[in-house]
Write an enzyme that holds these catalytic residues in place. Sequence first.
Site, short mmCIF file in Angstrom:
data_model
loop_
_atom_site.label_atom_id
_atom_site.label_comp_id
_atom_site.label_asym_id
_atom_site.label_seq_id
_atom_site.Cartn_x
_atom_site.Cartn_y
_atom_site.Cartn_z
N GLY A 54 -12.36 17.29 -17.55
CA GLY A 54 -11.98 16.51 -18.65
C GLY A 54 -11.29 15.25 -18.20
O GLY A 54 -11.37 14.24 -18.73
N GLU A 87 -12.79 20.81 -24.66
CA GLU A 87 -12.25 22.25 -24.66
C GLU A 87 -11.79 22.32 -23.04
O GLU A 87 -13.00 22.84 -22.41
CB GLU A 87 -13.15 22.99 -25.28
CG GLU A 87 -13.41 22.74 -26.62
CD GLU A 87 -12.14 23.26 -27.41
OE1 GLU A 87 -11.10 23.66 -27.01
OE2 GLU A 87 -12.43 23.00 -28.83
#
EC number: 1.2.1.3
Length: 501
Positions: A242, A259
């Site tokens: 991420g 997520e």
Amino acid sequence: MNLPDPSSLADRAERALAACGVEWPAGDLSAHTPITGTKLRTVRPHSGREVDDAVEAAHRAFLTWRTVPAPARGAVVRRLGSLLTEHKEDLAEIVTLEAGKVTSEALGEVQEMIDICEFAVGLSRQLYGRTMPSERPGHRLSETWHPLGVVGVISAFNFPVAVWSWNTAIALVCGDSVVWKPSETTPLTALACHALLRRALADCEAPIDVHQLVVGGRDVGEALVDNPLVALVSATGSVRMGRAVAPRVAARFGRSLLELGGNNAAVVTPSADLELAVRGIVFSAAGTAGQRCTSLRRLIVHESIADKVVGRIASAYAQLQVGSPFDSGVLVGPLINEAAYEAMQKSLSAARGDGGTVVCGGDRVGESGFYVTPALVRMPAQTEVVRAETFAPILYVLTYTDFDDAIALHNGVPQGLSSSIFTLDQREAERFLAADGSDCGIANVNIGTSGAEIGGAFGGEKETGGGRESGSDSWKAYMRRATNTVNYSDQLPLAQGVEFG
């Protein structure tokens, strides 16, 4: 522990892929099964140039798809749901072969795809905007929602099909096209889903290029992330991933839906129903061999009942069967690969170094594949190893005296995905759900941290990324909002009483 013959597993994979209509050439990417650690088949990966070609094809299809009425787009998703139902066992077979999930969990993941299709079909008639009162006479103020564009989906190995369906079913009814980059660890499940969706598109005479599949490693993911035609990147994976994705998408002013990691905890209070609590704890901690993003990793227990709770969990762990996920009675399958096993052993070693005591588990079972017994570890404090997520079945047990301390321990990690409390005290339950309680995106009472339903928005805070997928109003992430003002009078009053003339 008796494991299936590797050649029989490869044959099972080929039969299931053929049943789903997969036609994909062999190549340089090998798909392995964690059941035996052996190769199932090879797949031809994409190059960076081919990723750009796929995005361009998806964008061209989007220009047509966005003009199709939303209920007609829902018909494609309805057809996909019927095909998933027809091939439920075939898809579950591939999920078990590639991800190592026990049969009931694999079937549950495919059912989750079917459920989100049903949700999305209903949503296709409910993409509501609002009408607001205008301060100007003879004016109407409203908002409308429009398709966003190409949605890039990057999924992880642990839910190789469900997370794709969350994004794709919703994106399609919203009028977007999709380019999917699955985990290079689980390409075969992606081939099967892609084939079924292409069939659904053809059956409904929809633009076939509205869904694209790109297979490969990091270079393929980077090409998807960097492409300016990709309006939204929905990425599921580690916090490290991420941190790489978000800045690259932001640099080109794209949107990202992340997520990422979870370090999920459950608080067990003195009033808890321990029979209920232990069942919820064991499934959340040991299910999928601890390889869910919502797996229970920390247990925060009141000091007065800690010994009792630990004893009950250890007793339950002793009854768990570890082995081939195809065998009846097995509840814990293999870790995905050797790297996962090594990470687990490293974390257990660090926990011992921090003064922790391994109550049970952590041992490798057999010589083929990487099967381990779930580990239960008592810790004197929430050390760095406890604050970090290890994608394996390790449950750290901490104790508390005061409820405020329990909340502080619970929130004292960088991640913020899922949480739960086991209590029969309404005040404790409500406090846990309040603004000064759990800081996670998911907060449960008297159930474990895993097993979310598709009707609610799924996602977390802090290093989990802040994204929301699946139910509720998560569809808004896949659309753009326009505020509209209509003047149906013959005057031109300005807002805020401004005069110009």
